[in-house]
Design a protein around this motif. Structure first.
Motif, short mmCIF file in Angstrom:
data_model
loop_
_atom_site.label_atom_id
_atom_site.label_comp_id
_atom_site.label_asym_id
_atom_site.label_seq_id
_atom_site.Cartn_x
_atom_site.Cartn_y
_atom_site.Cartn_z
N LEU A 181 -6.98 -3.09 4.52
CA LEU A 181 -5.87 -2.72 5.40
C LEU A 181 -6.36 -1.96 6.62
O LEU A 181 -6.00 -2.29 7.76
CB LEU A 181 -4.85 -1.88 4.62
N GLU A 182 -7.19 -0.95 6.40
CA GLU A 182 -7.64 -0.12 7.51
C GLU A 182 -8.52 -0.92 8.47
O GLU A 182 -8.43 -0.77 9.70
CB GLU A 182 -8.39 1.10 6.98
N GLY A 212 -3.50 -1.77 -7.18
CA GLY A 212 -4.14 -2.87 -6.46
C GLY A 212 -4.65 -2.42 -5.10
O GLY A 212 -4.95 -3.25 -4.24
N ILE A 213 -4.73 -1.10 -4.91
CA ILE A 213 -5.23 -0.57 -3.63
C ILE A 213 -6.64 -1.09 -3.38
O ILE A 213 -7.52 -0.98 -4.23
CB ILE A 213 -5.20 0.96 -3.62
N GLY A 214 -6.81 -1.68 -2.21
CA GLY A 214 -8.10 -2.28 -1.86
C GLY A 214 -8.16 -3.77 -2.09
O GLY A 214 -9.13 -4.43 -1.69
N LEU A 267 0.87 -6.69 -6.47
CA LEU A 267 2.16 -6.25 -5.92
C LEU A 267 2.48 -6.99 -4.63
O LEU A 267 3.63 -7.33 -4.36
CB LEU A 267 2.13 -4.74 -5.68
N GLY A 268 1.44 -7.29 -3.84
CA GLY A 268 1.65 -7.99 -2.57
C GLY A 268 2.27 -9.36 -2.73
O GLY A 268 2.91 -9.87 -1.81
N ARG A 320 0.84 -1.20 0.00
CA ARG A 320 0.00 0.00 0.00
C ARG A 320 0.88 1.26 0.00
O ARG A 320 0.64 2.20 -0.77
CB ARG A 320 -0.92 0.00 1.22
N LEU A 321 1.92 1.27 0.83
CA LEU A 321 2.80 2.44 0.89
C LEU A 321 3.61 2.59 -0.40
O LEU A 321 3.85 3.71 -0.86
CB LEU A 321 3.74 2.32 2.09
N ILE A 322 4.01 1.45 -0.98
CA ILE A 322 4.72 1.52 -2.27
C ILE A 322 3.80 2.12 -3.33
O ILE A 322 4.22 2.99 -4.10
CB ILE A 322 5.18 0.11 -2.69
#
Length: 666
Positions: A278-279, A53-55, A80-81, A32-34
């Motif tokens: 994530l959150e 790929g956020i989420g 990415l993960g 996520r930070l990347i």
């Protein structure tokens, strides 16, 4: 950022220990930070494109952590993960995205279009579907080697509309391959919503049609993903079989950043924003006293430092300098040809017998070589070339396939990734169109893109003269001589066919091996009984003369020989090319410089054929030695017809003698 500590996702830690929970969190936070950093760099023009790929991080991280590091994963561009959870050094990923040499493709491909054997990851190509069949091949290798490993392959809900998806699931089910088919159903294929992609209620329903188990998971619940996939993987290792898993999730950003999300209803985006994997997980860990705010800050600071440090390494790396020799040398995996000479004992064989004998001896030479194709097992193939092979080598190595050329070519690629050679029989060369994409886009480009050989031979029964019509009689070699990365072999005689087939199988690069059906049982020759090889790129000079050079291959060679027998006064060099890629230009040029006249004969129709390229090469390299224009003779510019009157008119054979005499008289 969510301000409430109350989770909108129901987490149940079950038997997952706190250490693993923290690792799941860290492995989601890092990509996520990347991504957040990459979006800044994209706006600054420091990377060319980004697929967010956020989420969806819970899926990539959960699946990857559930598998062993030795097990292959075939991800897509929102995974990415997968890469970060396998601990690929970040500076190498950043170099990849900037087209630097420390990346994985030497600047030749972008994004996640790469693989790495070091981390057992095989990246996608833009066509999406082929990686599903490649996963089948890797899983087949696991079965054959008794490794008890799982192969996981990702696709999106849009990718399930492709034929490759259905072929791959069918093959995996029929062969009971240990594959986890992971479908990330994120709501949209670019801008097309799921209700315009498929009509079934859930993609998981499709598993029933292929006789496999299927499951639906909350793709935003990392504990559910990790726990269920870990359990399924353990089960598959004990009892190999494919399983289809649909992950319900959502794409929070555009297909790629340039496309945006204007087509997505705002209320839908807001609803899914509340389900941020994530959150929500972070809030859950805090509620469970597994994670503190102080730890969150420290973990983030550590990742931000790592990201910036590795970015600087990539920024400081020099841009790639184009080098012609490097580019050309990387098209093929280096192959050190080893000449094997037979003893003097021979027997008279037909072309078909020589191919069968050569294939059998290669199966004996390479103890794990696999043959795949329709009806190749007990039936022996439609031409009986593999007749009796099952009895000697078993059904594990001589494999009947469903009618799905694409998936089987891809399975051959997967076997190669896992270190196993394969021979794939196209029942007829015409049928390669159903597997064209993986041939020209996967087999041909893999070594150039990420240094992965495609150790696959495609046997291509081809050619006319047998009254088989437009779909069983084509000579389609020009489709492949055009494509860098493929080798193309086309023997005309039993001796050559046996030796060249052995070399094709030894060669770690993809080879299309053309076998003319009309020659199968009509051409006989004394052939050594033993195993032997013949090098690629070496034409055969069958006759020598001073008046003209005749260049051909396949059935055309026999037409030329017949013409020369009927015209004994013609003094000609007759060159049998034998291999079309690589091409023996040295023999061609030497002959043309001697005779000053050249005619090129091919069975294929004229325009765009190999004869055109040979003619152009001669004009460029031997123009001053020519006493006449280069003459090309080929079949008509029509599909090949069925009835013999029309087929005879179509074929180049009937026009060759007149064209030869016309050129001699020039």
């Amino acid at each position: 950022m969510l301000t409430s500590t109350r989770s909108t996702i129901t987490f149940d830690k079950k038997n997952v220990d706190d250490r693993t929970l923290l690792k799941l969190y860290k492995n989601m936070l890092k990509p996520r930070l990347i991504e957040e950093k990459m979006l800044i760099l994209l706006r600054q023009g420091k990377i060319s494109k980004w697929f967010s790929g956020i989420g969806q991080e819970a899926i990539s991280v959960g699946v990857t952590m559930a598998l062993d590091n030795e097990e292959y994963i075939l991800p897509m561009h929102r995974n990415l993960g997968v890469f970060t959870s396998r601990n690929i050094p970040l500076h190498r990923l950043f170099s990849q995205w900037q087209g630097k040499a420390n990346g994985f493709t030497k600047g030749r491909d972008r994004s996640f279009h790469f693989g790495t054997q070091e981390y057992n990851i095989v990246g996608m190509i833009s066509h999406l579907g082929p990686q599903l069949g490649v996963a089948d091949g890797i899983a087949l290798a696991s079965l054959l080697k008794n490794k008890k490993q799982v192969t996981a392959v990702f696709t999106g809900e849009g990718g399930t509309s492709e034929g490759d998806f259905h072929e791959a699931l069918n093959v995996a089910s029929v062969w009971q391959l240990p594959v986890l088919f992971c479908v990330e159903n994120n709501g949209y294929g670019l801008s097309t919503p799921t209700n315009e992609q498929y009509r079934c209620k859930d993609i998981a329903d499709r598993g029933k049609g292929y006789g496999m188990e299927s499951f639906i998971l909350d793709g935003n619940n990392v504990i559910e993903v990790y726990s269920k996939i870990k359990k399924l993987a353990q089960s598959i290792r004990k009892r190999p079989r494919p399983i289809l898993v649909e992950f319900k999730t959502f794409r929070m950003r555009g297909h790629e950043e340039a496309s945006g999300t204007k087509y997505v209803p705002k209320a839908l985006l807001q609803e899914w924003a509340k389900k941020d994997p994530l959150e929500n997980f972070q809030a859950y860990l805090k509620d469970e006293k597994i994670l503190t705010e102080k730890q969150v800050v420290a973990i983030k600071e550590g990742f931000v430092h790592e990201i910036n440090e590795n970015l600087q390494i990539a920024f400081d790396e020099a841009p790639i300098v184009a080098d012609l020799t490097t580019e050309l040398n990387d098209i093929y995996k280096p192959f050190e040809y080893k000449e094997v000479n037979p003893n003097s004992e021979t027997e008279e064989l037909r072309l078909i017998d020589a191919i069968s004998q050569g294939l059998k001896q290669s199966m004996q030479q390479h103890k794990d070589l696999v043959i795949m194709g329709q009806d190749v097992a007990e039936y022996g193939g439609v031409f009986k070339i593999t007749d009796g092979f099952v009895k000697e080598f078993g059904k594990e190595r001589v494999r009947n396939t469903p009618i799905c050329e694409s998936a089987i070519v891809e399975a051959g690629m997967g076997l190669s990734i896992a270190g196993i050679k394969s021979v794939v029989e196209m029942q007829f060369a015409d049928f390669v169109t159903s597997g064209f994409n993986p041939v020209v886009n996967y087999l041909a480009k893999s070594h150039y893109r990420w240094n992965q050989q495609a150790d696959v031979v495609l046997r291509m029964p081809c050619g006319g003269g047998v009254a088989a019509g437009p779909f069983h009689s084509q000579t389609n070699e020009a489709w492949f001589t055009k494509t860098p990365g493929l080798k193309v072999v086309y023997p005309a005689f039993p001796y050559d066919a046996k030796g060249l087939l052995a070399t094709a199988i030894n060669d770690p690069n993809p080879v299309l091996f053309f076998e003319h059906k009309a020659l199968y049982r009509s051409i006989r020759q004394d052939v050594p009984i033993d195993y032997y090889t013949i090098p690629f790129g070496k034409a055969a000079l069958l006759k020598e003369g001073n008046d003209i050079t005749i260049i051909s291959y396949g059935a055309g060679i026999h037409w030329a020989l017949e013409t020369l027998v009927n015209n004994s006064d013609i003094s000609a060099d007759l060159i049998d090319l034998r291999t079309l890629q690589p091409l023996d230009t040295e023999t061609i040029y030497n002959s043309v410089r001697k005779t000053g006249k050249v005619i090129v004969l091919q069975e294929d129709s004229l325009f765009g054929g190999i004869a055109s390229d040979i003619s152009a090469l001669i004009m460029e390299h031997c123009f001053e030695d020519l006493d006449a224009p280069v003459k090309r003779v080929a079949s008509l510019e029509t599909p090949i017809p069925f009835i013999n009157q029309l087929e005879d008119q179509y074929m180049a054979k009937g026009r060759f003698e007149d064209s030869l005499k016309e050129l001699l008289a020039y």
